[in-house]
Enzyme design. Sequence first.
Site, short mmCIF file in Angstrom:
data_model
loop_
_atom_site.label_atom_id
_atom_site.label_comp_id
_atom_site.label_asym_id
_atom_site.label_seq_id
_atom_site.Cartn_x
_atom_site.Cartn_y
_atom_site.Cartn_z
N LYS A 182 31.23 43.57 40.35
CA LYS A 182 31.81 42.29 39.94
C LYS A 182 31.59 42.12 38.45
O LYS A 182 30.49 42.30 37.94
CB LYS A 182 31.11 41.13 40.69
CG LYS A 182 31.82 39.80 40.49
CD LYS A 182 33.04 39.73 41.37
CE LYS A 182 33.94 38.53 41.07
NZ LYS A 182 34.75 38.71 39.85
N LYS A 186 22.42 39.79 37.01
CA LYS A 186 22.83 38.40 37.25
C LYS A 186 23.17 38.16 38.72
O LYS A 186 22.70 37.19 39.33
CB LYS A 186 24.05 38.07 36.38
CG LYS A 186 24.52 36.64 36.45
CD LYS A 186 25.80 36.42 35.63
CE LYS A 186 25.59 36.77 34.18
NZ LYS A 186 26.81 36.50 33.37
N LYS A 227 31.98 45.83 34.59
CA LYS A 227 32.60 45.16 33.45
C LYS A 227 33.71 46.05 32.92
O LYS A 227 33.68 47.28 33.08
CB LYS A 227 31.58 44.91 32.33
CG LYS A 227 31.94 43.75 31.43
CD LYS A 227 31.66 42.40 32.10
CE LYS A 227 31.90 41.25 31.15
NZ LYS A 227 31.48 39.97 31.75
N THR A 232 31.23 28.21 34.74
CA THR A 232 30.17 28.77 33.89
C THR A 232 29.50 27.66 33.09
O THR A 232 28.26 27.57 33.03
CB THR A 232 30.73 29.84 32.94
OG1 THR A 232 31.35 30.87 33.71
CG2 THR A 232 29.62 30.46 32.10
N ASN A 246 36.06 28.06 26.49
CA ASN A 246 36.04 27.53 27.86
C ASN A 246 34.65 27.09 28.28
O ASN A 246 34.47 26.02 28.89
CB ASN A 246 36.55 28.61 28.82
CG ASN A 246 36.62 28.12 30.25
OD1 ASN A 246 37.12 27.05 30.52
ND2 ASN A 246 36.08 28.91 31.17
#
Length: 424
Positions: A77, A101, A113, A197, A228
């Site tokens: 992920k 994480k 990633k 986030t 964002n």
Amino acid sequence: MNKLSYAPEKSTSAWSIYLQQIDRVSSYLGNLSRWIDTLRHPKRTLIVDIPLQMDNGTIKHFEGYRVQHNLSRGPGKGGIRYHPNVDLNEVMALSAWMTIKCAAVNLPYGGAKGGIRVDPFKLSENELERLTRRYTSEIGIIIGPQKDIPAPDVGTNSKVMAWMMDTYSMNQGNTVTGVVTGKPIHLGGSLGREKATGRGVFITGCEVARREKIKIQGAKIAIQGFGNVGSEVARLFDKVGAIVITIQDHTSTLYNEKGINIKELTKWQNKNKKIAGFPGAISIDKESFWKSHMDILIPAALEGQITQKRAEIVNCKLILEAANGPTYTEADDVLAKRGITVVPDVICNAGGVTVSYFEWVQDMASFFWSEIEINKRSDKIMIDAMVNVWKKAKENKCSLRTAAYIVACERILMARKDRGIYPG
């Protein structure tokens, strides 16, 4: 194996910082430390060439990456980054931080990633779409809803995710909504994902501030980055009475001792695509950002921002790492000596991947939740993870970062140990 994977030349590189963080946690892992080398080696690294026909008919080539760092606890992920400075070293580190994480907040994922070395703002929308679709086809051999699930990151958004999902689906012969997260709502996206986030940074920040007896109402806050994440963090803290005095992005550093009007700044940025020139604050030089008299510092831009020098001068009580890898290892030591609490990125900004997990679950079930339910579930996961890390830090008399790594590494290496090595 590429030399970069094991001994990067630059000790300040993102991958080097990650390796230093792993080295620091090894002594806390007991018998599991036998498996620690697992975390020093990405499981799979893919580098792809992306030929692109530009609108003027010329052909340009771009380099793209997808790194799967560890898949012991589930599919990979992690986001897709479009930025001129993207390289293998950075993508490896970001994938590794995703491994930590996901484990730290106990999501059933490994870390991955991806990215392309490109300035997306220099491409037309048609060029960007063609770039995305070719990149998706190139990495399609290793992604999938049970293999590796990309998401938006710096320079990408829900539109890019829609192109990725469509391209993968066309190559599969059927619609596969769960191959990416961060999609538009009407294409299987989740409510609450865009703000997740920033909300997670706010939730964990408030939890630690309460434990450190830092009053949020009236607290002075400095935020680096107003994209964002930074804009949502600013909105939420402003809403509960905190005073955002300094905001920095790549165009300017704004300062207003009495507080920046976040609603007005957001309108200004939406109109002008930058914070520079905002009339509700004065412009100060870049390095003065770190010298501002603040209670809470929130780095919400790129990695490697808090250097040792900046750690020595920053004037705050609490740092909330909204960005990935913003603090150098040496800077961490300086902050600890100065009594400044750091809420590490692997916990602090995990709200995004948490709601990405919800989106994936909803896509798999074809059943979608309300935003209220999503926020409630996400807040609980974030607070539970923060409390768990806080307790681990007190037990081991270590920093919150080291505690988060202990929690995560124990989960990852236990899975690695119990799965064993194939073939035996």
